[in-house]
Design a protein around this motif. Sequence first.
Motif, mmCIF file in Angstrom:
data_model
loop_
_atom_site.group_PDB
_atom_site.id
_atom_site.type_symbol
_atom_site.label_atom_id
_atom_site.label_comp_id
_atom_site.label_asym_id
_atom_site.label_seq_id
_atom_site.Cartn_x
_atom_site.Cartn_y
_atom_site.Cartn_z
ATOM 1 N N TYR A 164 10.157 -0.983 -3.769
ATOM 2 C CA TYR A 164 9.893 -2.292 -3.147
ATOM 3 C C TYR A 164 11.205 -2.973 -2.766
ATOM 4 C CZ TYR A 164 8.087 -7.073 -2.715
ATOM 5 O OH TYR A 164 7.761 -8.327 -2.263
ATOM 6 N N TRP A 165 12.160 -3.004 -3.689
ATOM 7 C CA TRP A 165 13.457 -3.619 -3.398
ATOM 8 C C TRP A 165 14.147 -2.926 -2.244
ATOM 9 C CZ3 TRP A 165 14.733 -2.966 -9.247
ATOM 10 C CH2 TRP A 165 14.042 -3.947 -9.977
ATOM 11 N N ASN A 166 14.062 -1.603 -2.237
ATOM 12 C CA ASN A 166 14.722 -0.845 -1.166
ATOM 13 C C ASN A 166 14.126 -1.181 0.187
ATOM 14 O OD1 ASN A 166 16.680 1.278 -0.435
ATOM 15 N ND2 ASN A 166 14.859 2.422 0.174
ATOM 16 N N LEU A 167 12.806 -1.328 0.246
ATOM 17 C CA LEU A 167 12.147 -1.683 1.498
ATOM 18 C C LEU A 167 12.537 -3.091 1.946
ATOM 19 C CD1 LEU A 167 8.596 -0.225 0.795
ATOM 20 C CD2 LEU A 167 10.196 0.598 2.538
ATOM 21 N N LYS A 168 12.873 -3.944 0.988
ATOM 22 C CA LYS A 168 13.266 -5.311 1.299
ATOM 23 C C LYS A 168 14.776 -5.446 1.535
ATOM 24 C CE LYS A 168 9.162 -7.179 0.852
ATOM 25 N NZ LYS A 168 8.476 -7.843 1.987
ATOM 26 N N GLY A 169 15.501 -4.347 1.434
ATOM 27 C CA GLY A 169 16.937 -4.381 1.718
ATOM 28 C C GLY A 169 17.809 -4.628 0.510
ATOM 29 N N LEU A 170 17.238 -4.625 -0.708
ATOM 30 C CA LEU A 170 18.022 -4.829 -1.925
ATOM 31 C C LEU A 170 18.314 -3.462 -2.545
ATOM 32 C CD1 LEU A 170 19.260 -6.656 -4.109
ATOM 33 C CD2 LEU A 170 16.989 -6.771 -5.181
ATOM 34 N N LYS A 171 19.577 -3.047 -2.479
ATOM 35 C CA LYS A 171 19.977 -1.748 -2.994
ATOM 36 C C LYS A 171 20.342 -1.865 -4.471
ATOM 37 C CE LYS A 171 19.583 0.187 1.051
ATOM 38 N NZ LYS A 171 18.480 1.146 1.322
ATOM 39 N N VAL A 172 19.701 -1.048 -5.296
ATOM 40 C CA VAL A 172 19.883 -1.104 -6.741
ATOM 41 C C VAL A 172 19.950 0.322 -7.286
ATOM 42 C CG1 VAL A 172 18.807 -1.817 -8.924
ATOM 43 C CG2 VAL A 172 18.641 -3.296 -6.929
ATOM 44 N N ASP A 173 20.817 0.535 -8.275
ATOM 45 C CA ASP A 173 20.815 1.786 -9.029
ATOM 46 C C ASP A 173 19.925 1.592 -10.251
ATOM 47 O OD1 ASP A 173 22.543 3.160 -7.361
ATOM 48 O OD2 ASP A 173 24.332 2.595 -8.471
ATOM 49 N N LEU A 174 18.815 2.317 -10.312
ATOM 50 C CA LEU A 174 17.925 2.266 -11.464
ATOM 51 C C LEU A 174 18.289 3.413 -12.401
ATOM 52 C CD1 LEU A 174 15.463 1.259 -13.065
ATOM 53 C CD2 LEU A 174 14.017 2.680 -11.572
ATOM 54 N N VAL A 175 18.729 3.079 -13.601
ATOM 55 C CA VAL A 175 19.111 4.083 -14.597
ATOM 56 C C VAL A 175 18.030 4.112 -15.678
ATOM 57 C CG1 VAL A 175 20.851 4.790 -16.279
ATOM 58 C CG2 VAL A 175 21.546 3.684 -14.142
ATOM 59 N N ARG A 198 0.835 -1.199 0.000
ATOM 60 C CA ARG A 198 0.000 0.000 0.000
ATOM 61 C C ARG A 198 0.871 1.250 0.000
ATOM 62 N NH1 ARG A 198 -4.808 -0.106 4.200
ATOM 63 N NH2 ARG A 198 -5.188 -1.925 2.882
ATOM 64 N N HIS A 199 2.017 1.176 0.677
ATOM 65 C CA HIS A 199 2.932 2.327 0.761
ATOM 66 C C HIS A 199 3.423 2.723 -0.625
ATOM 67 C CE1 HIS A 199 6.035 4.997 2.294
ATOM 68 N NE2 HIS A 199 6.940 4.324 1.577
ATOM 69 N N ILE A 200 3.642 1.737 -1.509
ATOM 70 C CA ILE A 200 4.160 2.052 -2.843
ATOM 71 C C ILE A 200 3.063 1.955 -3.897
ATOM 72 C CG2 ILE A 200 6.500 1.313 -2.269
ATOM 73 C CD1 ILE A 200 5.952 -1.294 -3.775
ATOM 74 N N ASN A 201 1.804 1.803 -3.417
ATOM 75 C CA ASN A 201 0.649 1.757 -4.330
ATOM 76 C C ASN A 201 0.797 0.627 -5.343
ATOM 77 O OD1 ASN A 201 -1.850 2.574 -5.279
ATOM 78 N ND2 ASN A 201 -0.963 4.053 -6.743
ATOM 79 N N ALA A 202 1.075 -0.586 -4.841
ATOM 80 C CA ALA A 202 1.259 -1.748 -5.710
ATOM 81 C C ALA A 202 0.340 -2.871 -5.266
ATOM 82 C CB ALA A 202 2.700 -2.214 -5.679
ATOM 83 N N THR A 203 0.093 -3.795 -6.175
ATOM 84 C CA THR A 203 -0.745 -4.957 -5.880
ATOM 85 C C THR A 203 0.136 -6.178 -5.628
ATOM 86 O OG1 THR A 203 -0.889 -5.641 -8.183
ATOM 87 C CG2 THR A 203 -2.518 -4.017 -7.413
ATOM 88 N N GLU A 204 -0.518 -7.261 -5.197
ATOM 89 C CA GLU A 204 0.242 -8.489 -4.975
ATOM 90 C C GLU A 204 0.805 -9.035 -6.285
ATOM 91 O OE1 GLU A 204 -1.188 -11.604 -2.507
ATOM 92 O OE2 GLU A 204 -2.258 -10.251 -1.163
ATOM 93 N N SER A 205 0.080 -8.878 -7.371
ATOM 94 C CA SER A 205 0.604 -9.325 -8.666
ATOM 95 C C SER A 205 1.815 -8.500 -9.068
ATOM 96 C CB SER A 205 -0.482 -9.245 -9.743
ATOM 97 O OG SER A 205 -0.954 -7.909 -9.882
ATOM 98 N N ASP A 206 1.791 -7.190 -8.722
ATOM 99 C CA ASP A 206 2.980 -6.356 -8.972
ATOM 100 C C ASP A 206 4.176 -6.890 -8.192
ATOM 101 O OD1 ASP A 206 1.677 -4.579 -10.679
ATOM 102 O OD2 ASP A 206 1.022 -3.305 -9.015
ATOM 103 N N SER A 207 3.944 -7.228 -6.930
ATOM 104 C CA SER A 207 5.053 -7.691 -6.089
ATOM 105 C C SER A 207 5.662 -8.977 -6.635
ATOM 106 C CB SER A 207 4.592 -7.888 -4.638
ATOM 107 O OG SER A 207 3.746 -9.024 -4.519
ATOM 108 N N LEU A 208 4.817 -9.832 -7.245
ATOM 109 C CA LEU A 208 5.354 -11.047 -7.851
ATOM 110 C C LEU A 208 6.303 -10.710 -9.002
ATOM 111 C CD1 LEU A 208 2.169 -13.330 -7.921
ATOM 112 C CD2 LEU A 208 4.158 -13.531 -6.423
ATOM 113 N N LEU A 209 5.924 -9.704 -9.803
ATOM 114 C CA LEU A 209 6.799 -9.258 -10.891
ATOM 115 C C LEU A 209 8.096 -8.682 -10.347
ATOM 116 C CD1 LEU A 209 4.321 -7.486 -13.354
ATOM 117 C CD2 LEU A 209 5.489 -9.659 -13.688
ATOM 118 N N TYR A 210 8.000 -7.883 -9.282
ATOM 119 C CA TYR A 210 9.199 -7.252 -8.709
ATOM 120 C C TYR A 210 10.150 -8.321 -8.150
ATOM 121 C CZ TYR A 210 6.008 -3.211 -8.758
ATOM 122 O OH TYR A 210 5.124 -2.236 -9.127
#
Length: 1023
Positions: free
Chosen positions: A118-129, A41-53
């Motif tokens: 979502y990744w950041n909240l889960k502890g996965l640090k990524v640079d998105l370019v 809800r914090h990132i305005n995503a659905t459970e299907s979105d989270s599966l993709l992420y």
Amino acid sequence: MIMGVGDTREACEGLIEKYHDKHHKDRVFELAWTHSQVVLRHINATESDSLLYNRLASSIIYTNPLLRADSAVLVKNQRGQSGLWGYSISGDLPIVLLQIKDQSNIRLAKQLVNAHSYWNLKGLKVDLVIWNEDHGGYRQILQNQIQELIAAEVTDKPGGIFIRAAEQISSEDRILFQTVSRAIISDSDGTLEDHLNRKPSPKADIPYISIVPLPDLPITNIAAPTNLQFFNGLGGFAENGTEYVIVLNDKMRTPAPWVNVIANPHFGTVISESGQAYSWAENAHEFRLTPWNNDPVCDTSGEAFYLRDEETGRFWTTTLLPRGSQSSYIVRHGMGYSVFTHTEDGISTEMWVYADIEYAVKYTVLKIRNVSGRPRRLSATGYVEWVLGDQRPKTAMHVFSEVNQGTGTLFAKNPYNTEFQGRIAFFDVDERRKTYTCDRTEFIGRNGSLKNPDAMRRVRLSGKSGGGLDPCAAVQVTFELNEGEEREIIFRLGSSKDMNEALNLIRSHRGTDEARQSLQRVREYWTRTLNTIQVETPDAATNILANGWLLYQTLASRLWGRSGYYQSGGAFGFRDQLQDVLSLLHTEPKLARQQILLAASRQFKEGDVQHWWHPPSGRGVRTKCSDDFLWLPYVTSRYIKQTGDTKILDESISFLEGRELNPGEESYYDLPVQAQQRGTLYEHCIKAIKNGFRYGDHGLPLIGTGDWNDGMDEVGRQGKGESVWLAFFLYEILNRFIEIAGLHNDQLFAEECKKEAAHLKENIEKNAWDGEWYRRAYFDDGTPLGSSVNEECKIDSLPQSWSVISGAGEIERSKTALDSAYKYLVHEKDAFISLLDPAFDKSSLNPGYIKGYVPGVRENGGQYTHAAVWLAMAFAKMGENKRTWDLLTMLNPINHGKTSAEIAKYKVEPYVIAADIYSVPPNTGHGGWTWYSGSASWMYQFILESFLGIKQNGNSLSFAPCVPLEWESFKITYRYENTLYHITFLKKSEQAAMHVKLDGAVQTDATITLQDDGLRHEAEVLF
């Protein structure tokens, strides 16, 4: 199954009791589900979105070639990590690249921005370019739409989101970005779902080999060598102590990996008794060719060699791991080589592993003999996993492999590695009929392992190479053997600075003759070096250790390899390798000279030094450790005393320049620059000594953030803590430099040394004595450490030892201090010598990270062998024969593994020194990490100089043995340049005076003057 952790046993028991209740378990799952909904809800995503992420995250953590750039793009990249810095991207974090050019696909950008959150909240640090590839008039509109999706706090920040206009990125940098991106998402290739649902192209289907079912083969046990010295049921010494022989099978294993460190100055490998190995070039940490796993339980590896019966499909490895058998293996670890002997299914193998003594080439020579009684058709397969950097998960995606058509060699390179730019690794075999693959995933197979790789069930290897693979090098050779016939197959693993050098190296090291000559050079080097001094005493264990293994450990593991099984350091430690070369002053003084000059070049113009640094760049750590810089004058003075080489003082060496540490800053890691300022080695030493003239309220040297014991980094963090040990050490150096300054006609500094030494001695006696021993240190607030008033660490061995070694302690106090050390720190029953007692545990004292060690482990109350040897040296200097011998007996690792019961307790290799031994149940007597320990150098100095009493001063030998009183005689063969001196030591009667004879003539000064006249000399020492 419930798993948890707590600060104490009681806390853990409370958690167990709590979660035995079904309602608590259900509550945990309910809270976890609620938390996941809040995150979405914090990132305005659905459970299907989270599966993709999550699916996309798997391709970030484990590289997925379906989402990476094409191999044709990867091969074009010639830029390294530094090419990203101009775009404010470090390259230290995984990169996901989004290419978007159509405003109608803005949902894809929104998905990726949400995935990033979502990744950041889960502890996965990524640079998105994000590349804006709209080249039309609506480019700015698309830019604004993307920016509206992104919070300001994550824009252009590490682990954040970076928007760049594609047209402003050069073609070279576009290739770089595409090469390093773990996932490339493009709106021209469909939705995010489309990207994640891509299917791999059909791969070449290599047929499976026909498997012929066979009954269980009889177990073939090779006869174990007889007459092994100190055989403990698993291993013992052969070849006059120069080889350690191990007998094992799948049921009888060593308690821990028993390894050999094989190295030259540019290359090395660590190989265990099970055949598991890792290899490196130039730097054992920064440029590993194959993975270092540090797994003493499973002993995993990225190198393996297989044999296969081509008629039945049955295959096995030439070593116990990864795919051994019930038949026995005989392993011989020697000086510069290891040999693995095994017989399986009528095929006898002898595998020799060694590195050339000069070049970066590792040989694996398979000698295969058919003893089955019938002709055989076989294959041999060599396999290595490439790293070409420090850690495979970081480097694997950047490694590109190719096959040289002229030589058939497999090459690999990592252009992304900026520290080792242009380096080439290679894997080669001396056979024309061969197949290969450079794809680890293909070789191992889905859900496979090196114990059961898919490729070993196929008729051949695929011939796959290029970029974007899971990089490895595997080569398979098929051949036939008649009954009784033997064949050698030679694999070579190596590295070079560029392709031309690699090709020259391969051509010059090919062939059976060159492989044998290389082995011969290895054996000749170690024989000559280690035979410089040979001792023959009544104690065989002392002879074996002193006549080879200690110096081999020091030179191969500490100086050249700078690695062991438990520590893959790679770096030079300023004080570490300086101390190591002290043991080489008799055998390889030129290496000591080189190390002294190298260390001087890592000194800052302010007088302090790099605590450690990585070659070849010199990037390292600047600290406030208070003893590092003082080892330069100490080792220099000892080098000059022993060799007489005063010219070294006039060598000109540059200083380093870098920012000084800020107040409250303990250290920083950086690449300093070479300063314009230069100085002679003498001037470097003077600057180091004067940098040590910093004293606290008790007139003792400031301890900084640690002295010899780095773990005491909190004692003087505020700049006021003092070190008693450092006072003794500095006193020793000052007295040595009185003579050095005199030789250098610097009477002014000689007088300054005398004055400072006198003040130190006075303050030691005034402020460091505790009543029965010398204290260890003073905290910033003046609280003593190593005192009877402390609950923990009442006594520490270092100041007791160095009160004697330095001569700064008042003689009666030093005797009392040694008696106390023996009483509280020497454990005769369990045969170990504690560094301090009691160990740090629950008291309010916080000396530093030493307290983070479990009580009784390493510096925290265990035996730290480096310091234990110093204690033994102190007893020898005091002339205490019995205690000196008792301590030597405890320190000798051979004595910890003479029987099966002893080795079951000690566990680690009994042929090299362990850095530490645990001192508390249930692990009392358990050896700690082995090989990479500076205690090997000090143990050699102790045996030769303190115990046997032979000391070199220029071209003169003097003698002062401190051996057991019951020894009637012992012998030493001493080579000076090319001349041998055979020295016999005979116990004198109480009435007789000590005398020395050389070739029958009594020497008036009881010394031997050494001459390199090529003659054989006989000497006699009556002691």
